[in-house]
Write an enzyme that holds these catalytic residues in place. Structure first.
Site, mmCIF file in Angstrom:
data_model
loop_
_atom_site.group_PDB
_atom_site.id
_atom_site.type_symbol
_atom_site.label_atom_id
_atom_site.label_comp_id
_atom_site.label_asym_id
_atom_site.label_seq_id
_atom_site.Cartn_x
_atom_site.Cartn_y
_atom_site.Cartn_z
ATOM 1 N N HIS A 170 0.776 -1.271 0.061
ATOM 2 C CA HIS A 170 -0.009 -0.039 -0.126
ATOM 3 C C HIS A 170 1.006 1.152 -0.122
ATOM 4 O O HIS A 170 2.058 1.101 0.340
ATOM 5 C CB HIS A 170 -0.899 0.003 1.176
ATOM 6 C CG HIS A 170 -1.931 -0.921 1.158
ATOM 7 N ND1 HIS A 170 -2.319 -1.645 2.412
ATOM 8 C CD2 HIS A 170 -2.754 -1.375 0.293
ATOM 9 C CE1 HIS A 170 -3.461 -2.618 1.950
ATOM 10 N NE2 HIS A 170 -3.836 -2.266 0.515
ATOM 11 N N CYS A 271 -3.071 0.105 9.965
ATOM 12 C CA CYS A 271 -4.121 -0.885 9.306
ATOM 13 C C CYS A 271 -5.218 -1.401 10.255
ATOM 14 O O CYS A 271 -5.984 -1.723 9.974
ATOM 15 C CB CYS A 271 -3.217 -1.975 8.897
ATOM 16 S SG CYS A 271 -2.389 -1.733 7.404
#
Lengths: 282, 1368
Positions: A170, A271
């Protein structure tokens, strides 16, 4: 007066989700690695504890879903900014259902829910970097242009710039916000390249804090009443060099949080929670 | 105005009567379709219309249409005229009719007579095919013999009391009609006539509408205005008797949705109206705002304050909107609440229209602030939701949102309106799309994107995502070519080369619009002071458009000086706002853009545009080509064309890789072609110059014979010429004048179409030039237009020949200076050869690479057409840029020729230039190079070269500017002349220069300088710089001996165009000309000026003199008027004629008288000016004696500086910026050049600017000053009339506000070649500031170009029109 783009880092709520036992074996990961489930769960408990006790956030804990091994990484399921929550469409098919619980939770909080219904759109919250003034969306394996467009539609106040993510899972696998106008960035070439792109794309100026380890660049910044700048970052055990860098931030309340196990399944600090500022609601 | 009222009323009455009475009888001509009134009006107006149509080229489309009608009208007129039988009939009718008709008849009769007379005078010059042409000729005749025309007018007046007025009215009407559909009653009639001819129904409808709407008022106003003006004219100059000021009703939609009706002079500039609006608003911080209008494509455009409104608003209705143009990034820094309030209103519109997207929360929050500001604290007792639902907070607002708004409104208790506005702005400014001006575009891959122009730079959006961003500091150059928009990106830290990113816009206009917006935003937000316009430059190839207003920095500074109690203003209700939004001036950008793109496809539109342009061009082109490029400048269209050209030049690389466009195309084609080569723009510019030169030659061949050129030594040259000729032919072919073989045409096509580069494929594929033309797209079109216009004006073969010859002559002149003897050869071919040589030299040294590249691209394009020679040349040029060049010389020449033609053609040339530039750029890239430095140097060099080459030629930057500006014709000429070619030619001639060049080869600039010096030494040149504000550029056509015969026709043609130009440029002049009578009387003033230009053609030297004389007269008359702000203004505006060397005795003699007369009048300012002039003169003296040596230049420069200093005060505008300019950001590439040149001036200018800024008070008074400075040396220096006239050139360039006509006459005296340059600069600007600068710059440039030259005379004729603008 809650104005546009006011109170960056000011959060009141956090949504987290427990770690399913399926995580150890079934969770997606870029590199083969064995995860100690118990260790991971302990880590996560500490993580939630910091948010809840140390920082005083109201934490909504969602139950784990064994069918969703990656469900602990709630960040990818929703992007919340202000009082608007964009329910994402995760790039990994196996994670699509993670959004259901998240949607319910956010709805209960009274947020404006925006769905990403486009079949062609994919977006992981981990690819979304909100700087307080604008969004950067990493175009990665998990996130595509269409997903970014929908995000841009959801948050019209802000500029949404796309950043190609060629390396790493990411965008936030190598960067995060370390404060208002402060981007923590990894020192790898892809990370630095991405930073340059972000700088070029932005009308605003950002300071950068370069850390030796890309993963260590993922931090959680908050600006909490009574506590000031708070930064959750890696522990010296994990990334000693990077930890030293963070220690130079004199104005921040530095909270090292261990993330050794979750990292194995590409889980970074950010996250594991969705931070919400309910007071920011106008 | 009041005095006039009576007349107006009379007029009104008259028309009414006429309508009532004669309606029945009149039907014969147009009546069938139209009502009686219409018929009458039409009949009356018809002549005027015809004349007007002929005169006003600016109104291309309209004109085109009109032209036909005009022809008809002329025919009708002829009938009307006693001489013609139909006329007799009409007379009978007229008897019945009121005096009005009679007057008209008389006018009409006059017109015909004149027309008849003109033919006689002109003799066998050219048979006028069309009535229009006749009319033009008549005008020309009038112009030529103003005195005669004047008497006629007077007689008419005597005979028919109202006649002159009528004429004037008619003219004005016609003008108005042409310009604006909205027009007044007068305009209506003209329209009616036209309509009758064309479509009666439409006309009738329009008339009715107009009449119903504003007809009465407008008529009255116009009449009134006309009358007063007429009076002024009388005062000023008898010639201008007929002029009247026509008033037009403007409707400005204010930000609160209200309509602000404002009556403005028909020829008023945008600034006037804007100031009026600001005055009405009591707004001081007005620099953030602007007036916008919708163009034909329903696109929102900003009204250029420095240009006439009518020239910008093509459509009928003068419906404008007052909008925020520059969104202050930090509204809290605004000084006054009223400014913030207006900004709030704008933002509310933006938000409600969806233009400024925001989230639900933001909509609610901003809405709540709006409520607080307008309604005050929330009143719980009121039914808020009811009223709120009437307000619009968002494009689509829900009940939920309204509730939220009310909820938030409650929290704002106690907040004052000003505070609420501030809060509103503090939140709105953070929105990502705040102040972002979006434009639809496509990237290189054809993907739909949006270009967002904002304070920080250029944002690229795909859908809603920002995919790229180019901050201003990262952008080296902005350009547009055709429908492509290019930005040249500064190389990054690790990047060696600049990259150019290209975007495809829906059409040329949209590309230009984006470009202009970028220029404006960059200047406003990024620069401390606006860039100095390049007005002074002799020839401006590219668009000269620059943001002329204050920058944000200046505005802020000025705001700090605001010392007044906060003005009271009433906040209108949101309701009103919402309404305004609905109907709104504010256009949803996205929608508009969408519509635009859809409407026009790139490929298709160009063709359409071309066609339209071509039409317009025809009207104007004639004028342009023949005499008045200036005429073109006035025309917006032409300007756009020029811009296109310039754009093209800049974009060359891209153009080649056009579609590739985006991005970095460093080496798309051949490595060199890449856009990055912009640095090579200089080289490209040179190429351009070459091209122009070549192009010019071709024309001559055409007229004379294409063959000779071919026969010329240099095949390539010949080919080029032929090509040029062909291009012309191609142009002509449209006209059916094509003399050259089709094959040639094809070649020409390539040449012309090199500009097409983008369409390279098309070029290759196709065959006929015609095909190319359409393909070429807008840029090409303009060029063609010019040519066509020229042709049309000439109508006759002679005229065409003349036109063709002109370019050739020009080229020759350039050549001559360098190599006097060889160049002198009158034959175009020799000239070409010399040119080619020079070119080659230049190429070798500096441009080699560039040229080679250029050649290559060209070759590609040309390939089909081009002969083996081309191919050969290309290869050589390509591979070995330096050495090959010499070898390639021919090829280069050919390429040049190609380019030139293209330039001449306008569109194609520009393309060619661009191509060349690209190539050079590539070469630079190769060299690597401190591209920036190189660019700067090149730019400066190019500028110098340009100046040298042609007084008119502009520096390469100018080419860039070209993009910005410009009338196609001017651009063309400029390109051809002003561009590098001239310098090159000079260089080549002197071998020494070449050597020097070689030495300095590394530095192109150096080389250029060297060449210049060499040229200087060898050749003495006299430069006459004439700056005439009033007289537009009466571009003087200096006919080469060869052409001499044709010149007359040309002159007439030129005159016409000039008239047109003048009209555009000078309102007064225009008015006069435009008036129907103008054909006879009106034309006088303009014609006079023009005539002067024409005169030159007849007798090169004498002609110039005549012009001067005429001007002086006007000046004197004008001088009678008071000069309010004196002094310096006079210099710039007025005609400044600088004759450097006396060698051209005739010129000197002529000038001297003028100077005497002129000098006397001016008092205050004159003194200063005189001093300055004296300085200049001094230098000239030296020069004459020593004949142009380096030393002279210095003195001259000093003088210039001095002048500049003086001037600056007056000008006070733009020059300052130069110094301040950020090196990094180059808007049009010119900046660098400007910097170098301007530096000295900047300070003074800045001072002036400062003054102006502080004053802020618009000057309404109309003052005319004439200042003449003559060098005592003139007599001595003038060696009597030289012997042989080598060549004569006339170059006219137009920029937004400036029309520059340069006459270059070369004579051979005792083996010495003298070059006499007369420069006439007509600056049409609201601000006086520029004029001084322009003058100084012109002189400076001239000196730079021609070190040897002495300035013998400077005549400054300044007309300052300060209408009754009560500006604050």
């Amino acid at each position: 007066m809650a104005g546009v783009m006011a109170g960056f880092g000011n959060f009141t709520h956090a949504v987290v989700r427990a770690i399913p036992s399926s995580l150890a074996k079934e969770a997606l990961r870029m590199n083969v690695s064995d995860v100690d489930l118990e260790k991971a769960q302990r880590e996560h408990e500490v993580y939630v504890g910091v948010l809840k006790q140390k920082l005083g956030l109201e934490v909504i804990e969602l139950p784990a879903d064994e069918s969703l091994p990656d469900c602990v990484f709630v960040e990818d399921a929703a992007v919340v900014c202000g009082d608007t929550a964009l329910i994402t469409r995760p790039g990994a098919e196996s994670r699509r259902k993670e959004t259901e619980a998240m949607r319910r939770a956010l709805k209960e909080l009274g947020l404006n829910i925006v769905e990403m219904s486009d079949e062609n759109a994919t977006l992981d919250g981990g690819d979304v970097l909100f700087t307080g003034r604008e969004f950067f969306v990493g175009l990665s394996k998990r996130t595509n242009q269409r997903g970014a467009e929908i995000l841009a539609d959801a948050f019209k106040d802000y500029a949404v710039s796309t950043v190609p993510v060629t390396d790493g899972l990411h965008l936030k696998s190598f960067c995060s916000m370390g404060g208002p106008g402060l981007i923590v960035i990894g020192s790898s070439e892809p990370a630095q390249k991405a930073l340059k792109i972000m700088q070029q794309m932005s009308d605003h100026r950002y300071d950068k804090l370069t850390v030796p380890d890309d993963i260590a660049a993922n931090t959680i910044y908050m600006n909490l009443p009574g506590k000031g700048h708070v930064l959750l970052h890696c522990t010296p055990e994990e990334f000693p060099e990077s930890a030293k860098v963070f220690e130079k931030l004199k104005d921040h309340m530095l909270i090292p949080v261990s993330n050794m196990e979750k990292v194995k399944v590409d889980g970074a600090l950010t996250c594991c929670s969705v931070l919400i500022n309910m007071k920011a609601k106008v | 105005m009041t005095t006039e009222v009576g007349s107006e009323t009379e007029v009104k009455k008259e028309p009414e009567k006429a309508e009532e009475q004669p309606a029945a009888p009149e039907p014969e001509p147009p009546a069938t379709t139209q009502t009686d009134e219409a018929a009458e009006q039409s009949a009356n107006e018809s002549p005027a219309l015809a004349t007007d149509s002929a005169e006003a080229p600016a109104e291309a489309k309209e004109n085109q249409e009109e032209a036909q009608p005009a022809d008809n009208a002329t025919a009708q007129e002829g009938e009307d005229s006693p001489a013609s039988p139909p006329a007799s009939e009409k007379k009978g009718i007229s008897r019945f009719l009121p005096p009005w008709l009679k007057r008209q008849k008389s006018q009409s009769t006059v017109g015909p007579k004149e027309s008849q007379a003109t033919p006689k005078e002109e003799g066998g010059v050219v048979p006028v095919k069309e009535e229009v042409e006749k009319a033009e000729q008549a005008k020309a005749e009038q112009t030529s013999s103003p005195t005669a025309a004047e008497p006629q007018v007077e007689e008419e007046k005597v005979n028919g009391e109202a006649e002159p007025e009528q004429k004037e009215e008619v003219n004005s009407e016609e003008k108005e009609e042409e310009n604006h559909s909205t027009g007044s009653a007068e305009t209506q009639p003209a329209k009616e006539e036209k309509a009758v001819e064309e479509s009666q129904e439409k006309s009738a409808v329009e008339e009715e509408n107009k009449e119903t709407e504003e007809g009465g008022e407008k008529k009255k106003d116009e009449e009134e205005s006309l009358k007063p003006e007429g009076g002024h004219y009388f005062i000023k100059s008898p010639l201008k008797l007929t002029k009247k000021v026509k008033m037009v009703m403007c409707h400005v939609t204010m930000l609160d949705g209200s309509q602000f009706p404002c009556e403005v002079e028909k020829r008023a500039k945008g600034q006037y109206l804007f100031f009026k609006v600001c005055e009405a608003l009591n707004l001081l911080e007005k620099d953030y705002f602007g007036l916008s209008y919708k163009d034909n494509a329903d696109q929102t455009c900003w009204l250029d304050p420095t240009k006439e409104i009518k020239r910008q608003i093509r459509n009928a209705s003068w419906q404008l909107a007052f909008n925020v143009k520059f969104y202050p990034p930090d509204p809290s820094q605004l000084t006054e609440d009223i400014t913030r309030y207006l900004l709030c209103l704008q933002l509310r519109q933006d938000i409600a229209s969806g233009r400024l997207p925001c989230s639900f929360v933001t909509h609610s929050l901003l809405g709540s602030y709006s409520l607080q500001a307008e309604l005050g604290d929330h009143d719980p007792d009121e039914q808020r939701l009811d009223y709120i639902s009437d307000l619009q907070f968002a494009p689509s607002q829900t009940k939920e949102m309204e509730e939220k708004v009310v909820e938030l409104h409650k929290t704002h208790r106690g907040m004052t309106p000003a505070q609420a506005d501030t809060q509103f702005l503090e939140n709105a400014k953070k929105l990502s799309m705040y102040g972002v001006d979006l434009h639809h575009a496509k990237d290189s891959e054809g993907v739909d994107i949006m270009l967002g122009v904002c304070a920080n730079g250029l944002l690229i959006y795909k859908d809603r995502l920002r995919i790229n961003r180019f901050a201003w500091p990262k952008i080296l150059k902005i350009s547009y070519k055709r429908s492509n928009f290019y930005i040249k990106i500064r190389p990054g830290e690790t990047e060696l080369f600049e990259s150019t990113v290209g975007f495809k816009l829906p059409n040329h206009r949209s590309a230009k619009r984006v470009w202009k917006v970028c220029v404006e935003n960059h200047t406003f937000f990024r620069l401390m002071t606006p860039e100095a316009p390049t007005k002074a430059k002799f020839l401006t190839l590219g668009s000269k458009f620059r943001y002329s207003g204050r920058t944000q920095a200046q505005t802020r500074q000025a705001s700090t000086l605001i010392d007044r109690p906060a003005p009271y203003f009433e906040r209108t209700s949101s309701k009103r706002i919402s309404r305004s939004l609905d109907g709104a001036p504010v256009i949803n950008v996205i929608e508009a853009q969408d519509s635009a793109p859809t409407s026009v496809e790139n490929g298709r539109e160009p063709g359409l545009e071309l066609s339209s342009d071509s039409k317009s061009i025809f009207m104007f082109p004639l004028s342009f080509s023949s005499s008045s490029n200036s005429s073109l400048p006035p025309i917006l269209d032409t300007i756009s064309e020029l811009d296109v050209l310039s754009d093209i030049s800049e974009d060359d690389p891209l153009s080649w890789g056009q579609l590739d466009g985006d991005g970095d195309y460093p080496g798309i084609w051949v490595p060199d072609f890449t856009p990055q080569q912009h640095a090579d723009s200089l080289a490209a510019a040179e190429h351009y110059h070459h091209q122009p030169l070549e192009a010019s030659p071709p024309p001559s061949p055409l007229t004379c014979s294409s063959e000779p050129q071919e026969g010329s030594p240099v095949q390539a040259k010949d080919a080029a010429q032929s090509r040029l000729g062909f291009s012309l032919l191609g142009m002509l072919t449209g006209l059916r004048l094509g003399l050259l073989p089709f094959s040639l045409l094809d070649e020409d096509g390539y040449l012309c179409f090199p500009s097409l580069p983008q369409d390279c494929a098309a070029c290759l594929v196709p065959a006929g030039l015609q095909h190319y033309l359409p393909l070429s797209s807008p840029s090409v079109v303009p060029s063609f237009m010019f040519i066509l216009a020229l042709l049309l004006s000439a109508s006759q073969s002679l005229a065409l020949a003349f036109l063709l010859a002109m370019p050739l002559a020009l080229s020759i002149c350039y050549l001559e200076p360098k190599a006097p003897v060889p160049a002198h050869a009158p034959v175009a071919t020799p000239c070409l050869d010399t040119h080619t040589d020079t070119h080659t030299f230049l190429l070798q040294e500096e441009l080699c690479d560039q040229l080679a590249w250029a050649l290559l691209p060209q070759s590609h394009d040309i390939v089909p057409l081009g002969g083996a020679a081309w191919n050969q040349a290309f290869p050589s040029s390509i591979s070995p840029f330096l050495s090959p060049r010499q070898k390639n010389i021919p090829t280069t020449k050919t390429t040049q020729v190609e380019e030139e033609p293209s330039e001449g053609a306008a569109a194609t040339p520009t393309e060619g230039t661009e191509m060349k530039r690209d190539e050079p750029d590539s070469s630079q890239q190769d060299l690597d190079k401190t591209q920036e430095d190189v660019l700067k140097h090149q730019a400066s060099i190019s500028e110098l070269k340009r100046s040298f080459m042609e007084a008119t030629p502009e520096p390469r930057p100018s080419q860039w500017e070209k993009r910005l500006t410009a009338s196609p014709a001017t651009s063309l000429r400029l390109q051809a002349q002003g561009r590098s070619p001239p310098p090159r030619t000079q260089e080549p001639l002197p071998d020494l220069t070449v050597d020097t060049v070689a030495k300095s080869s590394d530095d192109k600039q150096k080389s250029d300088e060297a060449t210049w010096q060499a040229a200087e030494v060898e050749i003495e040149e006299t430069v006459v710089v004439e700056e005439i504000r009033v007289a537009p550029k009466g571009s003087v056509t200096i006919t080469t001996p060869e052409v001499v015969v044709t010149p007359v026709a040309v002159e007439t043609e030129v005159e016409k165009p000039k008239d047109e130009v003048i009209e555009e440029v000078k309102e007064e002049v225009k008015e006069e000309q435009k008036r129907p009578v103008s054909v006879s009387s009106d034309s006088h003033s303009e014609s006079e000026e023009e005539e002067a230009g024409e005169y030159h053609p007849q007798v090169t030297v004498s002609a110039s003199v005549d012009q001067i004389k005429e001007e002086p007269e006007e000046e004197e008359k004008e001088e009678a008027k008071d000069h309010e702000e004196p002094e310096q203004v006079a210099e710039p505006e007025p005609l400044s004629e600088v004759e450097e060397e006396a060698k051209p005795a005739p010129a000197v003699v002529e000038e001297t008288p003028v100077a005497e007369t002129e000098t006397a009048p001016v008092a205050e300012a004159p003194e200063e000016e005189e001093e300055s002039t004296e300085d200049i003169l001094v230098t000239p003296h030296e020069a004459p004696y020593g004949h142009a040596e380096a030393p002279e230049d210095q003195p001259s420069l000093v003088a210039l500086e001095e002048e500049e200093e003086e001037e600056p005060r007056v000008n006070g505008d733009a020059s300052h910026a130069e110094t301040e300019r950020l090196p990094q950001v180059i808007c049009c590439s010119e900046p660098p050049v400007v910097k170098t040149e301007m530096v000295t001036i900047s300070d003074t200018f800045a001072a002036q600017k400062m003054e102006i800024a502080t004053k802020e008070v618009p000057i309404v008074h109309t003052e005319t000053k004439t200042i003449t400075y003559e060098a005592a040396q003139l007599d001595g220096s003038g060696d009597g009339e030289p012997g042989v006239l080598m060549t004569a050139q006339t170059i006219t360039s137009e920029s937004l506000c400036t029309t520059t006509t340069t006459h270059i006459t070369k004579t051979l005296k005792g083996g010495l070649s003298e070059t006499r340059i007369e420069k006439r600069i007509v600056i049409t600007g609201d601000s006086d500031i520029d004029h001084d600068q322009a003058l100084a710059q012109a002189i400076k440039e001239a000196k730079e170009q021609h070190p040897d030259m002495s300035v013998t005379r400077v005549v400054v004729h300044k007309e300052t029109e300060l209408a009754e603008e009560g500006e604050d």
